[in-house]
Structure formats: C-alpha cells, structure tokens
Design an enzyme around this catalytic site. Structure first.
Site, PDB file in Angstrom:
ATOM      1  CG  ASP A 403      -1.672   1.098   0.937  1.00  0.00           C
ATOM      2  OD1 ASP A 403      -3.083   0.810   0.811  1.00  0.00           O
ATOM      3  OD2 ASP A 403      -1.569   2.111   1.595  1.00  0.00           O
ATOM      4  CB  ILE A 404       0.775   4.441  -1.953  1.00  0.00           C
ATOM      5  CG1 ILE A 404       1.198   3.595  -3.104  1.00  0.00           C
ATOM      6  CG2 ILE A 404       1.507   5.702  -2.066  1.00  0.00           C
ATOM      7  CD1 ILE A 404       0.542   4.403  -4.658  1.00  0.00           C
ATOM      8  CD  GLU A 446      -4.461   3.835  -0.745  1.00  0.00           C
ATOM      9  OE1 GLU A 446      -4.590   3.801   0.472  1.00  0.00           O
ATOM     10  OE2 GLU A 446      -5.497   4.041  -1.626  1.00  0.00           O
TER      11      GLU A 446
END
Length: 537
Positions: A403-404, A446
């Site tokens: 995940d960003i 994301e």
C-alpha cells in the site's frame, strides 16, 4: 448467450443435417423406385396382356386352319370311300377297317344302304350288320342325302358322346344308295385330342377348348366338361356368329385373356385362353427380379448418399457444435478449410469470421473484466480466481499486500489525476521487479497484491524489499520521495484458507504502517487468532 443455451438444451430433440439429408434422399429414392416399379408393372402388365391376347389369337387361328384342313381331309377320306363303294357296290368289312386304322380320323365307320339298314360297320363289336339305324343324327344324315356333321349326342349302342360325319352314296346312274359315316368319340382318344393335346400350350400357361356350332364343348383338357353347353358365354356367341378375334372376358368368375377363331369347314370354334392370375403371377416374378437386381445398386446408392451427406453437412455440423458450445467453455479462434460446395464454403467463411469477431470481442471483454483499467494489471476478480485455483491445486505460494504510504495526502495535495500517475508508476516498478510467472493485481485504491508461486516467506521478503527500495529510490513526476508498506503471508505453512491468507498479509501490512511505514513485515500466526478467525467464519 441465453438463446445459445436454450438451443443447446433443445438440440437433442432436433434432427441433424446429415440425418435430414440422408432421410430426404432415401425418401426420394424410395419414392422414385416405387413410381418406377408401378409404371414398370403397369406397362409390363399392359404389354403382357396385349402380347398374350395376340399370341392366343394367333394360336387359335393356326389351330382353326389345322382343323379346317383336318375336316377337309376327313371329308375327302369319306368321299373316296363312297366312290369306291359305288364302284365295287360292296360293303367290305376289311376295307372299312383299313380306312379307320390308316387315317385315325374316326373311332368307328359304318355303311348304311338306301333302306336305312346298316350294311357293315367297323369295329364290328359296336353293332351287328342288318340293323336299322335309330339315332337322330344317322336318320338326319340318311334323309338329307348330302354331306352332314351332327351336333354332339349320346350313342345308345356305345354309350359314348360322339360327333357323326357322313357322305352320301350315289351309284353310276346317280341313284341314292345310302351313306358312309364316321364317328368321333369325344370322351375317348380321338383325332382332336391327338392334335390339340400335343400343341404344347401348357408350357406357355395357356389352354384351349373347341365348341360346336350349337355351343357344345367338343374338346376340353378336362374330359368331364366335354358335351357341356356353353352357348351363354359371350365369346362362344361370337363364334356362333362366325366371328374371330380376342378379348378380355370372364368365365365362371375367372378373368381370361382369350383368342378365338371360327372354323368355316365345320362351323366349329376354337378358343385359346390364359388365366389372368397366371399373367399376374408372371408379373410378380418379374417385379421381384427387378427388386432383386435393384437391391445392390440401391445399397451402393445409399452408402454413397450417406458419405456425400456427411461431407456436405460436415462444415455445418462443426459450426453448429461451435455455436452450441459458445458460452460454455473457452473457445479458440477458428480456421476452416475450403469446402468444395460453394454455398457451404461461403457460409462457413462468413460464420467463422463472425464467430472469430465475437470471440475477439468476448476475449476483450473478458480481459477488460479481469484487468484494472488504470494500471493494466489484473484486478481483484482475477486475483481471487487465481488464489482459489492455486489453493485447490495445493500449490505453495506467498502473497505480498502493499500500500502507498500517505496516498490520501498525495490526492489532496496534487489531485486525483496526479495520484493516478503515482499508481501507474508503482505498477511499473512492481512488474519490473517480479518474475514472469508471478502475478501482480491492483486490489483497490492504492492497495496492490503480488502472488509468488513456489516461493517461501524468506524469498518473498527479498522480493518485497526490492519493490520497496525501488519505489523509494525511483524518480517520479512529483519530485519527492514516495514510499510503500508491505505485508507477507504464505500458503500452506501459515494457513490453508484463501480468505485467511489475505487477512494475515493485510494485517502484516497495517502493522508495518503502524510501525512507521516504508517497511516489510511477515505475518505472525497466533493460535488465538486462528481460533477467532475460524469461529467467525
């Protein structure tokens, strides 16, 4: 697709094209054969009727000429005997025996003088000379003083049914001296059955009878019938009028093809006939022979028809099977060979082009349904399908959930379009890092998921770290550092359930975020957690 499924469900109740073609050709051949047999039967029947009638008439005419010549000879024989008797003026018994035995015309011969007394007779056992004539035929011949042929009558002396023929006797002065007469015993061996019985009619299926001027049977193969009066028969009435010809007639309920001829010399008639049933039996034999001879060509024709029908129907059957299977299983693009039939070739090519177009569109739609439009990676649906398949196959693999970090801040600061570019940048880094057999999917927002087949957690950790470091150190369009957090889990060492596997990796991800972000953590499995997960699910 719904329509195709309905067609597939009902196809068992339909007739195949090959069966339909074979059936139509078979019916056509059978109808044609039936019509030809019927026409042939009728033609042969008519031809056989006409041939039989003509042949019977020809035979009757020849027999009439034979009988006419016979009676001329019989009269000539009696005239010669009368002339001899007039010259020698004697009734010699040996001479009468000689006449009777040499010609075989008569069964008996007698000489009657001018007073009506029998002067001599042969054979002598019939009657004694010196007796007066008593039969109507003899008396009529005696009184007539001219050539005479009687009607059939029963002789009181011999108890035989006979026909009596006589010639008058005149001396050299022309004075009437009586007559000489011969008798034919109709129900015994005589000149008639000697001639007609050897004519060979039975070989052709025909028979004959002879009638007198009054319609009485004078000759018949069945001796019991001789003497019977059949003047009521239409054909006999024609003979009694002196006519000849042929006709289809009915006698005693039996249909006959008859030829009849009149005998001028004695005013008798000859009828040659064939029973209709015999003709029909011959026709049936011919029809059976035609059927027998047609059997092999018919079988060969049907085999050729079956082969031809299957060849003609083959492209349509293939197309029907392909169309019927559409929607049921994955289809490949089709290639069809050219067909010798123009219509089948054009239709096949057209349908193949259409089906290939449909298949391409279907593949594109399938690909679109399984692909994330923004990044070009597989989507959540594809991911879940792959995980389920690998678990069913018991394939060991590791899952990385990434995940960003602070992606919401990127969207809020630079806008969603710039955030999308960041997602695309991350997807390129992941795809450049993983192996060809690995799978990367955008799970949502994301969050991304990487599946590494035949990879343990330590190797998966190394892959995850390369992704993390590449993302951290890569340049991007925003010109500032962007990091990611990652969580790892392994099947089947940590769990045997797909949902549980994802939860473990996801929990490891969020633990990494809570621990300061920009790091990779491997999931830890606790008994209490597994118990709680299984109980809740």
């Amino acid at each position: 697709m719904y329509i195709l499924r309905k067609i597939t469900e009902k196809k068992k109740n339909k007739i195949s094209l090959a069966t339909l073609l074979i059936g139509l050709v078979s019916i056509s051949v059978l109808l044609t054969l039936s019509i030809l047999l019927f026409v042939s039967y009728e033609y042969k029947k008519q031809s056989l009727y006409e041939t039989t009638l003509t042949l019977n008439l020809s035979t009757a005419s020849k027999m009439s000429q034979t009988m006419d010549s016979l009676f001329i000879s019989m009269r000539s024989s009696l005239k010669n005997a009368a002339a001899f008797y007039s010259v020698v003026n004697a009734a010699d018994a040996d001479y009468l025996d000689l006449i009777r035995k040499s010609s075989n015309y008569f069964n008996s011969i007698m000489i009657v003088d001018e007073s009506g007394v029998i002067r001599n007779i042969s054979p002598s056992s019939i009657r004694a000379p010196g007796e007066k004539i008593v039969t109507d035929a003899a008396i009529e011949a005696f009184k007539g003083k001219k050539p005479y042929i009687s009607k059939p009558f029963m002789s009181p002396s011999t108890k035989q049914l006979i026909v009596f023929i006589s010639e008058p006797l005149y001396d050299e002065k022309g004075i009437y001296r009586g007559f000489i007469g011969g008798s034919i015993y109709l129900q015994k061996d005589n000149v008639l059955n000697m001639i007609f019985g050897n004519y060979g009619l039975n070989e052709s299926g025909s028979s004959l009878y002879v009638v007198g001027s009054d319609g009485s049977l004078l000759y018949d193969p069945n001796i019991i019938q001789i003497g019977k009066n059949i003047s009521s028969y239409p054909i006999v009435q024609q003979l009694m009028q002196g006519k000849s010809g042929y006709t289809l007639t009915k006698t005693d309920g039996i249909s006959l093809l008859a030829g009849y001829s009149y005998v001028p010399e004695n005013k008798w008639g000859i009828v040659v006939y064939s029973e209709m049933s015999t003709i029909k039996a011959q026709l049936n034999i011919q029809i059976r022979q035609i059927l027998l001879y047609s059997l092999l060509p018919f079988i060969l024709l049907m085999l050729a028809t079956i082969w031809f029908a299957h060849r003609l129907a083959r492209p349509f059957v293939m197309l029907a099977n392909i169309v019927g299977n559409m929607g049921n299983k994955e289809q490949k693009l089709l290639t069809m060979d050219q067909h010798w039939n123009r219509e089948a070739d054009v239709l096949t090519k057209t349908v193949v082009l259409a089906l290939n177009g449909i298949q391409l569109k279907t593949d594109q739609l399938t690909q679109a349904a399984m692909t994330d439009a923004l990044t070009g990676l597989s989507n959540r649906r594809s991911l879940e399908k792959t995980m389920k398949q690998w678990i069913e196959e018991q394939k060991n693999y590791s899952i990385i959930v990434l995940d960003i970090d602070r992606f919401k801040l990127v969207n809020d600061t630079y806008g969603h379009q710039e955030g999308d570019r960041v997602l695309q940048h991350l997807s390129k880094i992941v795809m450049a890092t993983i192996r060809p057999g690995d799978l990367c999917s955008r799970y949502g927002g994301e969050e991304f998921v990487v599946l590494l087949p035949y990879t343990n957690v330590q190797d998966a950790y190394e892959v995850a770290e390369r992704i993390r470091e590449s993302m951290e150190n890569s340049e991007n369009h925003l010109k500032h550092r962007i990091t990611i957090s990652l969580g790892i889990a392994h099947f089947p060492s940590q769990t045997r359930n797909a949902d549980e596997l994802f939860v473990l990796a996801d929990q490891a991800l969020y633990k990494a975020k809570n621990s300061g972000r920009n790091r990779t953590l491997i999931a830890e499995v606790k008994n209490e957690y597994l118990y709680s997960f299984n109980r809740n699910n």
